[in-house]
Design a protein around this motif. Structure first.
Motif, short mmCIF file in Angstrom:
data_model
loop_
_atom_site.label_atom_id
_atom_site.label_comp_id
_atom_site.label_asym_id
_atom_site.label_seq_id
_atom_site.Cartn_x
_atom_site.Cartn_y
_atom_site.Cartn_z
N TRP A 1 -15.37 11.85 5.62
CA TRP A 1 -14.38 11.40 4.64
C TRP A 1 -13.63 12.59 4.05
O TRP A 1 -14.24 13.58 3.65
N GLU A 2 -12.32 12.43 3.95
CA GLU A 2 -11.50 13.45 3.28
C GLU A 2 -11.62 13.33 1.77
O GLU A 2 -11.24 14.22 1.03
N GLY A 3 -12.08 12.19 1.33
CA GLY A 3 -12.18 11.94 -0.11
C GLY A 3 -11.93 10.47 -0.39
O GLY A 3 -11.99 9.64 0.52
N PHE A 4 -11.68 10.14 -1.63
CA PHE A 4 -11.35 8.75 -1.99
C PHE A 4 -10.76 8.74 -3.40
O PHE A 4 -10.79 9.77 -4.10
N ARG A 5 -10.21 7.60 -3.76
CA ARG A 5 -9.72 7.43 -5.12
C ARG A 5 -10.42 6.23 -5.75
O ARG A 5 -10.82 5.30 -5.04
N ALA A 6 -10.53 6.26 -7.06
CA ALA A 6 -11.11 5.11 -7.74
C ALA A 6 -10.55 5.00 -9.15
O ALA A 6 -10.21 6.02 -9.77
N THR A 7 -10.45 3.78 -9.62
CA THR A 7 -10.12 3.54 -11.03
C THR A 7 -11.34 2.88 -11.65
O THR A 7 -11.85 1.90 -11.11
N ARG A 8 -11.81 3.42 -12.75
CA ARG A 8 -12.99 2.85 -13.39
C ARG A 8 -12.71 2.76 -14.89
O ARG A 8 -12.40 3.77 -15.54
N ILE A 9 -12.82 1.57 -15.42
CA ILE A 9 -12.71 1.43 -16.88
C ILE A 9 -14.11 1.54 -17.46
O ILE A 9 -15.03 0.81 -17.07
N PHE A 10 -14.28 2.52 -18.35
CA PHE A 10 -15.60 2.81 -18.91
C PHE A 10 -15.45 2.98 -20.41
O PHE A 10 -14.66 3.81 -20.85
N ARG A 11 -16.16 2.18 -21.16
CA ARG A 11 -16.07 2.17 -22.63
C ARG A 11 -14.62 2.14 -23.10
O ARG A 11 -14.21 2.88 -23.99
N GLY A 12 -13.84 1.33 -22.42
CA GLY A 12 -12.46 1.08 -22.87
C GLY A 12 -11.43 2.06 -22.35
O GLY A 12 -10.23 1.80 -22.41
N ALA A 13 -11.87 3.21 -21.83
CA ALA A 13 -10.90 4.18 -21.30
C ALA A 13 -10.78 4.00 -19.79
O ALA A 13 -11.73 3.56 -19.14
N THR A 14 -9.60 4.32 -19.26
CA THR A 14 -9.38 4.17 -17.82
C THR A 14 -9.47 5.54 -17.15
O THR A 14 -8.69 6.44 -17.48
N TYR A 15 -10.39 5.68 -16.24
CA TYR A 15 -10.56 6.94 -15.51
C TYR A 15 -9.91 6.78 -14.14
O TYR A 15 -10.33 5.92 -13.35
N GLU A 16 -8.89 7.58 -13.90
CA GLU A 16 -8.25 7.58 -12.58
C GLU A 16 -8.83 8.76 -11.83
O GLU A 16 -8.54 9.92 -12.14
N VAL A 17 -9.68 8.48 -10.87
CA VAL A 17 -10.45 9.54 -10.23
C VAL A 17 -9.93 9.80 -8.82
O VAL A 17 -9.75 8.86 -8.03
N GLU A 18 -9.69 11.06 -8.53
CA GLU A 18 -9.38 11.43 -7.15
C GLU A 18 -10.43 12.43 -6.69
O GLU A 18 -10.64 13.46 -7.33
N VAL A 19 -11.08 12.13 -5.59
CA VAL A 19 -12.10 13.02 -5.05
C VAL A 19 -11.59 13.57 -3.73
O VAL A 19 -11.16 12.81 -2.86
N VAL A 20 -11.60 14.90 -3.57
CA VAL A 20 -11.23 15.48 -2.27
C VAL A 20 -12.43 16.21 -1.70
O VAL A 20 -13.27 16.74 -2.44
N ASN A 21 -12.47 16.23 -0.38
CA ASN A 21 -13.67 16.77 0.29
C ASN A 21 -13.25 17.74 1.39
O ASN A 21 -13.50 17.50 2.58
N PRO A 22 -12.62 18.86 1.02
CA PRO A 22 -12.04 19.74 2.04
C PRO A 22 -13.09 20.35 2.98
O PRO A 22 -12.80 20.63 4.12
N LYS A 23 -14.30 20.55 2.48
CA LYS A 23 -15.34 21.20 3.32
C LYS A 23 -16.19 20.17 4.06
O LYS A 23 -17.16 20.52 4.72
N HIS A 24 -15.85 18.90 3.90
CA HIS A 24 -16.58 17.82 4.58
C HIS A 24 -18.08 17.90 4.33
O HIS A 24 -18.89 17.89 5.25
N VAL A 25 -18.40 17.95 3.06
CA VAL A 25 -19.81 17.88 2.66
C VAL A 25 -20.13 16.42 2.34
O VAL A 25 -19.24 15.57 2.29
N SER A 26 -21.41 16.14 2.12
CA SER A 26 -21.81 14.81 1.68
C SER A 26 -21.91 14.77 0.17
O SER A 26 -21.55 13.78 -0.47
N LYS A 27 -22.46 15.81 -0.35
CA LYS A 27 -22.79 15.79 -1.78
C LYS A 27 -22.48 17.16 -2.38
O LYS A 27 -22.46 18.17 -1.68
#
Ligand code: GLC
Length: 799
Positions: free
Chosen positions: A738-764
């Motif tokens: 995976w190159e990464g992913f995006r997610a929107t998560r509403i947590f305690r009323g705030a909206t987190y727009e998350v972008e994850v990139v994985n340039p080194k192709h790690v798992s964790k």
């Protein structure tokens, strides 16, 4: 063969062939009144309690499997050609067919012989009624005279009564048609009494705001002898009987003539509701039978589910995962949550859905804790209310229809306390997860009553549950198995102990200890922690079998789920749980999980045990009653597959976690529908394992704890969006490609727009986290004010 596909933009699954391998169903309704509907129009309804308060009948193991249903018949007055817009029950060939199962509705469109039909079934938000919104259109060049008939089969009493007490249920229904509305009422003792009325009045109605040409209220009159729903005599004749009498099998059959000019369409709204007081039916019919009102109510249903589903939205490289996580998984999760199935399952049901329904989860947790006796024992069954239905007669009535007599020598606790060793513990992590999701520490301070009187706060309730499990230990200091644990079918002789419950105890204890350490709680975790340590030591000292953990021991020390056993040499559960709970040291954790991969993994997921039993041996309990590779006897039980995903994520092995997720992900069943057979948009309870000739065939769709856990596994562990007391933690464990992913998560009323990139192709591993452009220390997103939008950029890699 492929029967359909996802329409992700509309959050629908679109079935394009009606002859699916089995009926593919949807669940409708958001609260009390709920219904199932298949892609062929079959299905039943209930109002509140699925066992006690049925509205429309389910005929178990009928042929086809979804009968009866909400049926419609169109009959051409000239040619006498008859068909059903939902394909069944008539089953006539259709020139067009499409079924769209959506969030809270199902629309079926079809056409035959120049006529087109569209019917949408749904339940308006918070109403005690269902709507069948039907449009029939003449697509041809000549005028058409059509007879339209409806069919629905009432059963306003409990399921058990319908099945077992037929000499009563067959003759108690009262049904009549007046001014075009069909009214059905019955007095039933299936639910709790009302004052001194043991037989409480229940009423239903069915109408469409039009005067029918004829009607039937009795099944036998409409269908006729030696016929079924597919060829009713009334439809063949083009006229219902108008015969009215009480008792027997009440149905709602209206016959309406339709005169359609070329190009003309007519919309008719059928409303079927319950109205026990007899006060609202007219108003509801007047309102909802107007097509514009019905359509507005349908839009409100869609908006209602939008509001749920926007709280977690993911955009990963895997389209099937997106389709499941963004719609069907949370939808199935809410539906299982709305269908309490005993203390154990109900406690787990809250886990995956609390970000969508925090208020109701709070309420549910209160109810669960209030089903605990002062001794720390919890009930096995579950009633919807905190104040139970306790009446003068000395009975308590539970949600699954059991009426337990309190008369006789045994204590209430002995009669109602759970016979399982695990059930009560589940509520502890559920409470902790709720507080992490919501920050609602206040919940912990409110008094909650005990089942046998008195009250205490939630922390005290949880402590007592742990105390009780601690008290009930046996060999090796491990928890007594009692009549079963999570696995209902491990029914071993008295004195047997459960390794897995030992792990569950460690988990629950550590969760409670972490909560106690919070400054908002300020409790002393030392006692709870010490017991967890001792239990973990016992597990490692006695249950390690060399390559993996044994599952249980008989009282004489003989292990179950160990290499020395003839059958059931390895059981999946303690392996994943040894990792999830931190019981296993690293080397053992890796060895146990590798054994799961080698011994239990199949292309369709992880089998529960290997090898399965092939004959009944009394001391192995009901597990050995099932044929090999079905259900608990080595079937691919989907629920625990989530725990293997979580365990592999904790070990940082993202490719393997993904392999497991992919294997049981419903969307991957789309291409193998003829093998899998059940709905490819929801999780089923199990899939036949490798020792069965039908390896890969699913069993028991919809109502399974798999749903809630699958959302936890996918969102909190693979994608790593994990609620914590002080914020949202970002800890993905993804496939290396995976190159990464995006997610929107509403947590305690705030909206987190998350972008994850994985340039080194790690798992964790999270190398850098930027919050609104600025780097932060660690991977815990600090709390933002409700209403705020937070931009989060995560780069994976070595820290
Ligand atoms: C069923 C039960 C659940 C149990 C599981 C395994 O899904 O509802 O309580 O844990 O089977 O036996």
């Amino acid at each position: 063969m492929k029967y359909g596909d996802f329409d992700q933009a509309n959050r629908e699954y679109v079935i394009t062939r009606p002859d699916t391998p089995e009926p593919w169903r949807n669940y409708l309704g958001n609260g009390a009144y709920r219904a199932t509907v298949s892609n062929a129009g079959g299905g039943y309804s209930f109002d509140g309690d699925a066992f006690l308060k049925r509205v429309l009948r389910e005929r178990p193991r009928s042929l086809p499997d979804d009968r009866p249903g909400r049926y419609l018949y169109l009959r051409d007055r000239e040619t006498a050609d008859v068909w059903s817009p939902t394909w069944q029950p008539v089953g006539a060939d259709l020139e067009r067919y499409e079924c769209r199962h959506g969030m809270g509705y199902t629309t079926i469109r079809s056409a035959r012989g120049g006529l087109a039909a569209e019917v949408t079934y749904f339940i308006p938000v918070d109403e005690h009624l269902e709507i069948w919104l039907l449009t029939v259109e003449n697509e041809g060049k000549k005028a058409r005279s059509i007879d339209l008939f409806t069919y629905a089969e009432f059963a306003l009493w409990g399921v058990l009564k319908d099945l077992m007490n037929q000499q009563a249920s067959k003759y108690v229904g009262v049904v009549r048609c007046a001014d075009g509305v069909i009214f059905h009422e019955t007095r039933t003792d299936s639910g709790p009494p009302k004052g001194d009325e043991v037989f409480v009045l229940r009423r239903a109605y069915f109408g469409c705001g039009r005067t029918p040409e004829s009607f039937d209220v009795q099944r036998a009159e409409f269908v006729g002898p030696w016929r079924d729903e597919g060829n009713p005599i009334a439809v063949e004749r083009g006229r219902c009987s108008n015969n009215q009498y009480f008792g027997y099998d009440p149905v709602a059959c209206l016959h309406l003539p339709l005169e359609l000019k070329p190009g003309q369409a007519e919309t008719i709204v059928f409303v079927l509701g319950v109205d026990d007081e007899g006060t609202v039916w007219r108003e509801k019919l007047d309102h909802y039978t107007r097509p514009e009102q019905a359509r507005a109510a349908l839009d409100a249903v869609k908006a209602y589910w939008d509001d749920h589903l926007r709280r977690l939205h993911v955009d990963t490289p895997h389209s099937g995962m997106n389709a499941v996580v963004n719609a069907w998984n949370p939808y199935q999760g809410v539906n299982t949550f709305l269908t309490p199935r005993g203390y154990r399952d109900t406690s787990q049901d809250v886990l995956g859905i609390m970000h969508m329904r925090p208020e109701e989860v709070r309420q549910r947790l209160r109810i669960l804790l209030a089903h605990e006796f002062q001794s720390g024992v919890t009930t096995h069954d579950y009633s919807f209310e905190e104040d139970f239905a306790l009446e003068a007669g000395g009975t308590r009535i539970f949600g699954d229809g059991d009426v337990v007599s309190l008369s006789g020598g045994a204590t209430i606790e002995e009669q109602l306390g759970s016979p399982s060793s695990d059930a009560s513990l589940w509520v502890i992590p559920a409470v902790c997860a709720y507080v992490r999701e919501t920050g609602d520490f206040d919940f912990l301070k409110q008094p909650i009553r005990f089942f046998d009187g008195g009250a205490a706060d939630a922390v005290e309730h949880m402590r007592r549950i742990l105390d009780k499990t601690w008290e009930r230990r046996g060999l090796h200091g491990l928890p007594l198995m009692r009549e079963m644990d999570w696995n209902d079918c491990l029914n071993f002789p008295e004195g047997s102990v459960s390794v897995w419950v030992g792990m569950e105890f460690v988990w629950a204890s550590r969760e409670l200890a972490a909560l106690l350490r919070r400054p908002e709680v300020g409790g002393d975790p030392s006692g709870v922690e010490a017991r967890a340590e001792e239990m973990a030591r016992n597990l490692n000292e006695h249950a390690w079998d060399g390559g993996w953990y044994a599952r249980a021991f008989f009282a004489d020390g003989e292990p179950i789920g160990a290499s020395s056993c003839e059958k059931n040499q390895i059981d999946h559960m303690p392996q994943s749980w040894s990792v999830m709970t931190g019981v296993a040291p690293q080397e053992r954790a890796l060895s146990a999980m590798d054994a799961v991969r080698q011994r239990l993994f199949t292309p369709y997921g992880i089998a529960l045990i290997d090898p399965p039993h092939d004959e009944y041996i009394p001391r192995y309990g009901s597990l050995s009653v099932f044929p090999a590779s079905l259900k608990e006897n080595g079937g691919i039980f989907n629920h625990p597959n989530n725990w293997a995903i979580i365990a592999e994520c904790l070990l940082g092995r993202g490719d393997r976690a993904w392999e497991y997720y992919h294997a049981f992900l419903p969307s991957t069943k789309n291409e193998i529908a003829d093998t899998h057979r059940m709905e490819p948009y929801i999780f089923s309870q199990f899939v036949a394992g490798p020792y069965h000739p039908l390896h890969g065939r699913a069993g028991r769709a919809w109502m399974t704890g798999t749903a809630t856990w699958a959302l936890v596994a996918a969102s909190q562990y693979i994608l790593g969006l994990r609620p914590d007391y002080d914020g949202l933690r970002i800890d993905p464990c993804i496939p290396t490609d995976w190159e990464g992913f995006r997610a929107t998560r509403i947590f305690r009323g705030a909206t987190y727009e998350v972008e994850v990139v994985n340039p080194k192709h790690v798992s964790k591993g999270v190398k850098e986290v930027r919050v609104n452009g600025k780097p932060i220390e660690g991977n815990l997103l600090p709390l933002a004010a409700a209403g705020e939008t937070v931009e989060v950029h995560v780069t994976m890699g070595a820290a």
